[in-house]
Structure formats: C-alpha cells, structure tokens
Design a protein around this motif. Structure first.
Motif: not given
Length: 720
Positions: A68-73, A83-84, A190-198, A614-625
């Motif tokens: 829900y958070t990712g799709l809405a973002t 966003w609020s 300004r939202l995608i890739g940023k720390h925004i609340p679920r 220790v994990c490294a992940v490449d999932c393309g553009i990150v919508v919400n880190p």
C-alpha cells in the motif's frame, strides 16, 4: 464487535491515514469517511475529493510487505501530492481494470506488486496532475507551462494564484485525459527513494486495522471444520448429537473436505467440533511417511529426468574432469505459518455472493466462486482486507479454503453469512506446503581449478500442475521447480539440469516465499562453495571470476563482501571450544539480486548461532528504502526459521506437527545482527518481498563448513 463497531472502526481507520473497505450489508462499497465528496476520478487508480483527500486504489493485497505504501508513493510522486493527505483503499475484484500485468489476472505474488505497477501508476499520477494543471490554466487563463505543482497545491508564480487539489477537483474532472504524458526524471523525485512513513503503520499499531477476523455481520455464523487426519480421506459416517447439544451450536453439516460445525462464536464451534464422532474412509488416503517419500526421491534421482537445460556436453566434461565432485541435498515440506491463520467471510443473497478476505488471487477465486454458485463473475464481489501474512498460502491455487467456506454457505441454504476460521492446528496440518525436494549434483574441475561441467538433477512435486497457471509447465518442466537452477549466472561451458516430477505423492503443495529458489539456491550455492574449496580458491574471488558477464550479481557480491570485511580474520571466540566461520551466497530471484555473508559461532556441543548477516541488494530504483530493508530483514528471519527448525514431517501419512511448539519459528534470541546495503540503481524496480530468503541458508551452511570443515547438505541444520 458488531457491524456498527465495524463502521466506527472504518472511520478511525481513515483518520489514521488509510481507507480500507469494510462493506455494509446491501452495498458494494461504503464511501470513505474522508474523500467522500470525490468529484475527480481520472482513472481506475486514484480519485481526489473536494476536501483534498487523494485516495489511491491498490490492486494488490497488503499482507505486511508494504505494498500500500509503495503503490501510493508512486502515484503521489507523479501527482506531486501532499503525502499526509494520501489514503489507500483496496480495489474490487475486476480483472479488466486491475490485472497484475505480469500475469494477466488480478492477484498479488511473485514479489510483483511494485514491479508490474511501476509505469502504470506513474502514468496514472502524471495524467491526473496534467488534468489539474489544465483546469487551473483554463480558470486562470494562463499557459499550462507556467504552472507548477508542489505538495498538493497548484501554483502560478507570476500572478501569485494557487489552488489546492480539492479546489480544482470538480474542474479537473471536465478535462480530457492526456493521450501521452511526460514522467518525471528520477533526479526530481521527492518521495520515491526517500524515508516516508508507511500508510498502514498507525492503524496496525493502534489495533484499528481491519482483518477478516474483525468482520462481524448481522446473523453471521462462525464455522470450523473437522478435517481428516490423512490427505485424501473422506467422511464415512458421523454422530453429531453431542456437538449439537452444546449451547450456541446452530448446525453441523457435511462438506467435501470434512464436517463443518456452525455456531455463534469461534470457541463454541471449536468445542463442538471436538465433540464430533467421525469415522473416516481412508481407502484413497495418502499413507506414506516423510522417510518413505525421500527414499523414493533418491531412487528417482539415480535415473535421468526430463531435460530443463542442456548446454554443451556436461556428461562428457564430467567424465574427463581432473577432479569430480558429487553431492546430494534434501529439503523437507515447509508450512507457511503466517501469524493469521486462514479465514474467510461469505454472504449469499439475492444480489449474489459477497466475500471478505485477505484476498491474494481475486480473479481465480472470483471465477471459482462464480462457477460454484452458478453466478456471473461480476456478481461475486470480493472485499480485500488486510492479511496477517501469507508467504504464498492465501494465493490458494485450488481456492481450497475459499471454496470450503462457500460449501458451508451452500450446505445451510445461504440462510446466514458464514465466517470460516481455521485454527493454527488446521493451518499447520492442512497441507499446501513448500514441496519436499531431493537434489543430486555433479561437477568437474580442470587441472587449473576451473569449473568445466555441471549436472543437476532435481526430484519434487510440481506446484503449477493442476493450477490456474498449469500452462507454464512446458515439456514436463515446472519452471518454479527449477528456477535458480536452470538460470545459473556462472560462466560454465557445459550445463545440464534435469527434473523428475512424481505424481503419486498425495500431499498438497503450494508456492512458499521465494518458491523454487528456497531449495535451488541452497544446493547450487553450497555446491559452488564446495567446488571453490576443492579448487583451492577463495569463495568470493572464485565466484567473481565466473560472473564477469553478470555485473549485477557481481555488484552485490562485492558490496556484501566488502561490508562484511571479507578477507580479514574473524574475531575469535573467547570461550574454549568455540569455532567461528563465515560463508557467502549470491542469488537472483524475481528480478532482484541479493548477496549475503553469514557469520556463525559453533559451540563445543555442536550447537551454533548465527551472529551476523551482511546483505547487499540490487532491486532497481528503490521506492521506499525503509520497506526494502524491512523486507530483507524479515526475509532473513523467515529463512532462518527454516534453517534452524523448519520441517513438516509425516508418519504413515499423518502430519506430525500442529502448532508453534513443534513447528518452531525463530525466537528473538536467535535473530542475528542484520545489515542491509542497497545498491543505487537506475533500473526499473523489481521484487523485494521474497528475494531476501534464498541466499541465507547456503550462506549459513558455507559458514558452518568454514568453521568446522564439515558440509551440511540437508535442511534444517539443527546442529553440526
């Protein structure tokens, strides 16, 4: 909770920033408490009310993965919304508007929610933005190119004019949707890739989120079912007199899967079920135990299977190798064990069939219910609520628990809505497990330690066979059985992969978080590590030498190794007799690349603990880190449960486990320190709900081998 309580809960739910559907009798959908004056609905995925509330319609189930958070973002980013003031609600079952673009059917799975919706929702948001701008330009008589949008406000800086989305909603609805629309450059996000609340956190932490168990309709009955102790058994006879004598019991009915007890509440229904006397017909029941099944699999693995991959001459390369290694790996059945056991509410009335459920496969379940009740699909209305986890179980390929609820409703003549409740024991013993598998591998090295031949034979049940996705089985190969084995990233000149799919094992199986990669990643990455040792090579360096044409695999592997301090001595234990080790694994699942380094400590008594991952992940553009990190951390915890404890076993066809005391998830003291490092990327987003699971088991097994010198080739690994 009465239906009036449900209505109030919906109001508070909205106030918490999320709109979810709890549907009142006789209505398809209750209007939102906020955004109820919606006058601008430019497409199927959003609407804007005159109060300024932006409601995003999610075609995907929210089961804790952050969909829900990712799709809405994504929508809010292209819309430039505040966003609020963004809310989310579930889409109705409507394949024409809400199909998963990866499948052509509406549903959630395969870590596909963000990946398949990425361009679709960006376009939806950008189109709505363009229509708001066009409406403002028309009202203000200024060029649209001079208008900007920021945080839910449309502005014309030259004249100082501005208007909120709500103020423009009515006018925007009269605009023609653009045929083509320009999407943002990622540098302007300004939202995608940023720390925004679920969007769902507050409702869940305050208890206001609505799950299936929260639904109470007028006159509703609760049903529990007595299932046979063995798969394939049927009711032969029964005596329900003692059950019916219990106060609050309304009815006892026979259905294809067993005996259903209906009562005014769950506890009464459970007590009455325990009072039933049922004799089972086991003439067609499955009666093998786990040991017998695995013995059959090992015998099959001695013979060639159906070819899944044949590149070069693996047999010839292995026959001529300077050094040849062989290994076999065993994997048990696994239960999904999500925190919310299965449940479903169904009401049948003159308008058709209405369902309340944490619904994962809308199109499939809608079609099956329509067929069962003799209705047109559009007369089966599915209200998708939150699900308390799933890991694949609610994507029921046979619609098993959904149809069970429908059968109960039909058996009582549709006289009342029915809430079907499976207990933890029902869920644990009810089948639809991750399949049991046996793997056998051979490989050859030349005199310089190069990998020259690779042969991999797998034995296990097909998930796709007899499912809505059976068309994916090509030439006898279920691609979910061999994924991760049939697409090895390493540069190996001669590769052969074969599959045996036994059809006489009567245990229902289903996709489990990361599906085939749950076993193929273990066998391939553990064997690769063993080969590196035989070649006298460093496990990371040896892998990298074979990944020159796979930059994203190599990228996560290098990052994980660097962050883990690979190549530096591990800190030694201060306790006498304890040994420490580290291991590595890399795997691609659902388009996402993940590498993990695990550090372990082995105690003198053979028990061990996982200290750090220790994990490294490449999932393309990150919508919400934050969501990405949470899903990787959760995937590691889920995988660790399977490594340390996970096994569903059968004795004479009966499942031995029943609850969390004997199918144990990890305890908090067993959870290691987890570091998640995200590779920056400009590629389109890929899945994240499942890819964190596969690399953990082989990384741990390789770490244990590094610590002890002994290889473990069967899961779970309870000790060394």
């Amino acid at each position: 909770m009465t239906i009036e309580n449900v209505s109030r809960r919906r109001f508070f739910h909205n106030a918490a920033g999320l709109t979810l559907a709890i549907y009142l009798p006789g209505a398809l959908a209750a209007p939102s408490a906020q955004g109820a004056t919606a006058s601008f609905e430019p497409n199927a995925f959003l609407r804007i009310g005159e109060d300024g509330i932006v409601t995003v319609t999610s075609k995907h189930l929210e089961m804790g993965q952050g969909a829900y958070t990712g799709l809405a973002t994504i929508v809010a980013e292209e819309l430039d919304a505040d966003w609020s003031r963004v809310h989310v609600e579930s889409a109705p079952a409507d394949n024409k508007r809400y199909a998963n673009l990866n499948w052509g059917a509406q549903g959630t799975g395969g870590s596909s929610a963000i990946a398949n919706s990425w361009k679709q929702l960006r376009t939806a948001g950008a189109s709505a933005r363009a229509m708001l701008v066009a409406a403002a330009a028309r009202q203000w008589k200024v060029p649209a190119a001079q208008i900007t949008v920021d945080n839910g406000v449309v502005l014309h800086k030259a004249s100082g004019r501005k208007a909120t989305f709500g103020q423009l909603a009515h006018a925007a609805a009269a605009e023609t949707p653009p045929v083509d629309v320009k999407l943002k450059d990622p540098k302007d996000f300004r939202l995608i890739g940023k720390h925004i609340p679920r969007r769902d956190s507050q409702a869940k932490t305050t208890g206001k989120a609505v799950f299936t168990q929260d639904v109470h309709l007028p006159g509703m009955l609760t049903a529990v079912v007595a299932h046979p102790p063995r798969f394939g058994a049927k009711v032969k006879s029964f005596d329900a007199s003692k059950a019916k004598a219990i106060k609050g019991v309304v009815d006892v009915v026979q259905i294809p899967s067993g005996m259903a007890v209906l009562a005014r509440d769950t506890w009464t229904a459970r007590k009455a079920r325990d009072a039933l006397a049922v004799e089972w017909d086991e003439s067609a029941a499955f009666k093998l135990g786990s040991a017998e099944i695995m013995s059959r699999y090992r015998e099959l693995a001695k013979t060639p299977g159906m070819p899944a991959v044949r590149n070069g001459d693996a047999d010839g390369a292995i026959a001529g190798g300077a050094k040849v290694l062989e290994a076999s790996y065993d994997f048990p059945f696994l239960a999904h064990a999500s925190m919310e056991p299965l449940n479903c509410v169904i009401r049948l009335d003159k308008e058709g069939c209405t369902v309340w459920n944490g619904e994962q496969l809308q199109t499939v379940d809608q079609a099956r219910l329509a067929e069962f009740f003799g209705l047109a699909p559009e007369n089966v209305r599915i209200n998708t609520l939150y699900a308390g986890g799933s890991f694949g179980r609610r994507a029921a390929k046979d619609s098993d628990y959904i149809l069970e609820a429908a059968q109960i409703v039909k058996a009582i003549g549709g006289r009342a809505p029915v809430k079907l409740v499976w207990t933890r024991e029902d869920d644990m013993r009810g089948g639809y497990y991750r399949p049991m598998f046996h793997h056998r591998l051979w490989a050859s090295l030349d005199a310089q330690g190069n990998l020259t031949g690779w042969k991999h034979r797998l034995v296990g049940q097909s998930i796709l066979a007899n499912s809505p996705f059976a068309a994916r089985v090509k030439d006898g190969i279920d691609d979910t059985s061999v994924e991760g084995a049939s697409n090895l990233p390493y540069a190996i000149p001669n590769v052969q992969v074969e599959l045996h799919t036994p059809t006489d094992i009567g245990v229902p199986v289903q996709w489990w978080r990361s599906v085939g990669s749950t076993h193929t990643a273990f066998s391939t990455e553990a064997f690769i590590d063993e080969l590196a040792a035989a070649a006298g090579k460093d496990p990371v360096a040896w892998r990298l030498a074979m990944l020159e044409k796979q930059p994203r695999h190599a990228g996560v592997l290098k990052l994980a190794a660097d962050k883990a301090g690979w190549g530096q001595p591990l800190r030694a234990s201060t306790i006498s007799g304890e040994r420490r080790g580290h291991g590595v694994a890399v795997h691609k699942a659902f388009g996402t690349f993940v590498a993990q380094v695990a550090e372990v400590t082995v105690k003198a008594d053979g028990s061990y603990r996982v200290d750090r991952v220790v994990c490294a992940v490449d999932c393309g553009i990150v919508v919400n880190p934050d969501v990405v990190k949470a899903q990787i951390e959760g995937g590691i915890g889920y995988a660790l449960s399977a490594v340390l404890h996970g096994a569903i076993t059968l004795t004479d066809g009966q499942v031995d486990q029943s609850n969390f005391h004997d199918y144990q998830p990890i305890r908090i003291t067993e959870m290691p320190v987890v570091e998640v490092h995200i590779v920056p990327s400009a590629e389109a987003p890929t899945g994240i709900g499942e890819p964190g699971v596969p690399p953990l088991a082989p990384a741990i097994a390789n770490a244990l081998a590094n610590a002890t010198g002994a290889r473990r080739r069967a899961l779970p690994i309870t000790s060394v």
